[in-house]
Design a protein around this motif. Structure first.
Motif, PDB file in Angstrom:
ATOM      1  N   TYR A 237     -22.824 -29.250 -23.173  1.00  0.00           N
ATOM      2  CA  TYR A 237     -24.213 -29.065 -22.762  1.00  0.00           C
ATOM      3  C   TYR A 237     -24.611 -30.091 -21.712  1.00  0.00           C
ATOM      4  CZ  TYR A 237     -25.790 -33.124 -25.516  1.00  0.00           C
ATOM      5  OH  TYR A 237     -25.980 -34.392 -25.998  1.00  0.00           O
TER       6      TYR A 237
ATOM      7  N   ARG B 206     -20.802 -32.904 -13.979  1.00  0.00           N
ATOM      8  CA  ARG B 206     -20.380 -33.353 -15.318  1.00  0.00           C
ATOM      9  C   ARG B 206     -20.148 -32.155 -16.240  1.00  0.00           C
ATOM     10  NH1 ARG B 206     -24.166 -37.500 -18.334  1.00  0.00           N
ATOM     11  NH2 ARG B 206     -25.429 -35.626 -18.543  1.00  0.00           N
TER      12      ARG B 206
ATOM     13  N   ARG C 124     -17.728 -41.866 -34.089  1.00  0.00           N
ATOM     14  CA  ARG C 124     -17.479 -40.608 -33.368  1.00  0.00           C
ATOM     15  C   ARG C 124     -16.007 -40.483 -33.015  1.00  0.00           C
ATOM     16  NH1 ARG C 124     -21.286 -41.156 -28.444  1.00  0.00           N
ATOM     17  NH2 ARG C 124     -20.107 -43.105 -28.388  1.00  0.00           N
TER      18      ARG C 124
ATOM     19  N   ALA D 250     -25.580 -46.001 -26.917  1.00  0.00           N
ATOM     20  CA  ALA D 250     -26.352 -45.678 -28.125  1.00  0.00           C
ATOM     21  C   ALA D 250     -26.112 -44.208 -28.471  1.00  0.00           C
ATOM     22  CB  ALA D 250     -27.819 -45.993 -27.906  1.00  0.00           C
ATOM     23  N   THR D 251     -26.854 -43.675 -29.455  1.00  0.00           N
ATOM     24  CA  THR D 251     -26.525 -42.327 -29.951  1.00  0.00           C
ATOM     25  C   THR D 251     -26.792 -41.231 -28.927  1.00  0.00           C
ATOM     26  OG1 THR D 251     -28.718 -42.036 -30.920  1.00  0.00           O
ATOM     27  CG2 THR D 251     -27.031 -43.001 -32.337  1.00  0.00           C
TER      28      THR D 251
ATOM     29  N   SER E  93     -27.821 -42.327 -25.387  1.00  0.00           N
ATOM     30  CA  SER E  93     -28.156 -43.031 -24.142  1.00  0.00           C
ATOM     31  C   SER E  93     -27.091 -44.073 -23.822  1.00  0.00           C
ATOM     32  CB  SER E  93     -29.530 -43.702 -24.257  1.00  0.00           C
ATOM     33  OG  SER E  93     -29.645 -44.372 -25.478  1.00  0.00           O
ATOM     34  N   ASN E  94     -27.068 -44.502 -22.579  1.00  0.00           N
ATOM     35  CA  ASN E  94     -26.148 -45.572 -22.165  1.00  0.00           C
ATOM     36  C   ASN E  94     -26.799 -46.935 -22.375  1.00  0.00           C
ATOM     37  OD1 ASN E  94     -25.108 -43.233 -19.902  1.00  0.00           O
ATOM     38  ND2 ASN E  94     -23.570 -44.393 -21.032  1.00  0.00           N
TER      39      ASN E  94
ATOM     40  N   LEU F  51     -20.300 -41.735 -22.613  1.00  0.00           N
ATOM     41  CA  LEU F  51     -20.612 -40.676 -21.657  1.00  0.00           C
ATOM     42  C   LEU F  51     -20.937 -41.283 -20.291  1.00  0.00           C
ATOM     43  CD1 LEU F  51     -21.093 -37.536 -21.624  1.00  0.00           C
ATOM     44  CD2 LEU F  51     -23.520 -38.094 -21.695  1.00  0.00           C
TER      45      LEU F  51
ATOM     46  N   GLY G 139     -23.179 -41.385 -17.934  1.00  0.00           N
ATOM     47  CA  GLY G 139     -24.578 -40.961 -17.797  1.00  0.00           C
ATOM     48  C   GLY G 139     -24.984 -40.809 -16.334  1.00  0.00           C
ATOM     49  N   VAL G 140     -25.728 -39.753 -16.074  1.00  0.00           N
ATOM     50  CA  VAL G 140     -26.260 -39.559 -14.710  1.00  0.00           C
ATOM     51  C   VAL G 140     -27.288 -40.654 -14.432  1.00  0.00           C
ATOM     52  CG1 VAL G 140     -27.596 -37.972 -13.263  1.00  0.00           C
ATOM     53  CG2 VAL G 140     -25.794 -37.080 -14.757  1.00  0.00           C
ATOM     54  N   THR G 141     -28.066 -41.020 -15.442  1.00  0.00           N
ATOM     55  CA  THR G 141     -29.064 -42.084 -15.260  1.00  0.00           C
ATOM     56  C   THR G 141     -28.371 -43.431 -15.047  1.00  0.00           C
ATOM     57  OG1 THR G 141     -30.256 -40.839 -16.933  1.00  0.00           O
ATOM     58  CG2 THR G 141     -31.268 -42.886 -16.204  1.00  0.00           C
ATOM     59  N   ARG G 142     -27.277 -43.661 -15.780  1.00  0.00           N
ATOM     60  CA  ARG G 142     -26.491 -44.902 -15.625  1.00  0.00           C
ATOM     61  C   ARG G 142     -26.080 -45.071 -14.160  1.00  0.00           C
ATOM     62  NH1 ARG G 142     -21.278 -46.020 -14.962  1.00  0.00           N
ATOM     63  NH2 ARG G 142     -20.339 -47.840 -15.955  1.00  0.00           N
TER      64      ARG G 142
ATOM     65  N   THR H 178     -30.541 -46.052 -21.489  1.00  0.00           N
ATOM     66  CA  THR H 178     -30.929 -45.144 -20.402  1.00  0.00           C
ATOM     67  C   THR H 178     -30.443 -43.720 -20.659  1.00  0.00           C
ATOM     68  OG1 THR H 178     -28.905 -45.416 -19.090  1.00  0.00           O
ATOM     69  CG2 THR H 178     -30.632 -47.051 -18.744  1.00  0.00           C
ATOM     70  N   SER H 179     -31.289 -42.755 -20.306  1.00  0.00           N
ATOM     71  CA  SER H 179     -30.867 -41.352 -20.340  1.00  0.00           C
ATOM     72  C   SER H 179     -31.817 -40.532 -19.482  1.00  0.00           C
ATOM     73  CB  SER H 179     -30.870 -40.799 -21.768  1.00  0.00           C
ATOM     74  OG  SER H 179     -32.182 -40.452 -22.150  1.00  0.00           O
ATOM     75  N   SER H 180     -31.439 -39.281 -19.248  1.00  0.00           N
ATOM     76  CA  SER H 180     -32.223 -38.415 -18.368  1.00  0.00           C
ATOM     77  C   SER H 180     -33.636 -38.197 -18.893  1.00  0.00           C
ATOM     78  CB  SER H 180     -31.530 -37.065 -18.220  1.00  0.00           C
ATOM     79  OG  SER H 180     -30.321 -37.244 -17.555  1.00  0.00           O
TER      80      SER H 180
HETATM   81  C1  LIG Z   1     -24.104 -40.276 -26.030  1.00  0.00           C
HETATM   82  C2  LIG Z   1     -24.887 -40.296 -24.755  1.00  0.00           C
HETATM   83  N1  LIG Z   1     -24.688 -41.301 -23.883  1.00  0.00           N
HETATM   84  C3  LIG Z   1     -25.380 -41.377 -22.733  1.00  0.00           C
HETATM   85  C4  LIG Z   1     -26.333 -40.420 -22.407  1.00  0.00           C
HETATM   86  C5  LIG Z   1     -27.103 -40.561 -21.115  1.00  0.00           C
HETATM   87  O1  LIG Z   1     -26.709 -39.591 -20.181  1.00  0.00           O
HETATM   88  P1  LIG Z   1     -27.693 -39.093 -19.023  1.00  0.00           P
HETATM   89  O2  LIG Z   1     -28.183 -40.304 -18.331  1.00  0.00           O
HETATM   90  O3  LIG Z   1     -26.821 -38.257 -18.162  1.00  0.00           O
HETATM   91  O4  LIG Z   1     -28.790 -38.329 -19.682  1.00  0.00           O
HETATM   92  C6  LIG Z   1     -26.553 -39.348 -23.272  1.00  0.00           C
HETATM   93  C7  LIG Z   1     -27.526 -38.324 -22.931  1.00  0.00           C
HETATM   94  O5  LIG Z   1     -27.812 -37.425 -23.670  1.00  0.00           O
HETATM   95  C8  LIG Z   1     -25.810 -39.277 -24.471  1.00  0.00           C
HETATM   96  O6  LIG Z   1     -26.000 -38.266 -25.347  1.00  0.00           O
END
Ligand SMILES: Cc1ncc(COP(=O)(O)O)c(C=O)c1O
Length: 295
Positions: free
Chosen positions: A32, A51, A143, A183-184, A186-187, A206, A208-211, A244-246
């Protein structure tokens, strides 16, 4: 009424149904994306689609949709729904097959689903945000070994989030081999002596696009940054900790395992980054830049 997309059709969310033999339902066999939408513009859509393609390739799937097809899907969904700020949730599963079998079937049609959810309004000033008291715990990362795939199989993430809530915190920073990874949902970033630090990309977190976006903002504004492992104990020595996250953008953390970070308030580097981010969003609203604008 919220309008969703399911396999080529735009329908009311309540009417969207998938068969019980869908492998997403039976095995969590799918991936997703969550894409923020500001002023009707999907933000960083191409990074999310790249991604998505990587996640699909990692689970032995590929789809014929072009970048333009995904953009059209998002834009049509945005037109049908009337949110000022929102996110698009986009999910692809391997679809339904006639029997429940672990083997990936060769002939299943993927299920493509998308829906929108509102996001809180833009808060230009950091003082106005209601995110000043965010606390986390740390816990062993239970995980799997492919956290770089944005898989829909999120039970461990949900359990780890629940663990935080049960102990009166808001989220959990995950630790593997003594190192804090993310985190669960977010980065993770910390700040020490003015330097922004985030763990390097690996199969344990992950991308992260925000990262990525925050690192480019730091580069643009001359704020030093490092991508290097963060030992768990270093979290408590940090001047600032962010997630950080979207959808959360940049969230300052003021307590880790009941230890106060810095002076217990969002720090000065976070405030700078927050404002850079909001200025950019403001420019999107004014139509001065597109959601794909390079910094
Ligand atoms: C486990 C995890 N890490 C990092 C992120 C941050 O990713 P993004 O900045 O692309 O939203 C997410 C976003 O849902 C995530 O679920």
């Amino acid at each position: 009424m919220s309008i969703a997309y399911l396999n080529g059709h735009y329908i009311e969310l309540e009417q969207a149904k998938v068969p019980v033999l869908d492998r997403g339902f039976l095995f969590g066999d799918g991936v997703y994306e969550v894409i923020p939408v500001y002023a009707g513009n999907p933000f960083r859509l191409s990074s999310h689609i790249n991604r998505l393609r990587k996640s699909l390739a990692a689970i032995y799937m590929s789809l014929p949709q072009s970048d333009e097809d995904w953009l059209n899907l998002c834009n049509t969904l945005i037109e049908h729904n009337h949110y000022e700020n929102a996110s698009v949730y986009l999910q692809v599963t391997r679809g339904a097959y006639v029997e429940r079998h672990h083997d990936f079937p060769e002939l299943s049609e993927p299920t493509i689903f998308a829906m929108m959810s509102p996001l809180p309004p833009v808060q230009k000033s950091w003082q106005a945000t209601d995110i000043k008291d965010f606390s986390v715990i740390t816990a062993e990362d239970i995980r799997w070994q492919r956290c770089d795939i944005k898989a829909i199989t999120l039970l461990a993430n949900c359990m780890l989030r629940q663990q935080a809530l049960e102990s009166g915190a808001d989220d959990t920073i995950l630790v593997r081999n003594g190192e804090a990874s993310e985190a669960t949902s977010s980065n993770l970033f910390i700040v020490r002596d003015g330097v922004i630090i985030t763990p390097p990309l690996s199969e344990h977190l992950l991308a992260g696009v925000t990262r990525e976006f925050i690192l480019s903002l730091a580069q643009q504004h001359g704020i030093p940054y490092e991508e290097r492992p963060i030992p768990e104990h270093e979290l408590l020595l940090a001047d600032e900790v962010w997630l950080t996250s979207s959808t959360k953008e940049i969230r300052p953390v003021v307590r880790v395992n009941d230890v106060t970070i810095g002076n217990g308030e969002p720090g000065p580097v976070w405030r700078r980054m927050y404002e850079y981010y909001q200025v950019l969003k403001e420019r999107l609203y004014l139509g001065e830049i597109s959601g794909e604008a390079q910094l």
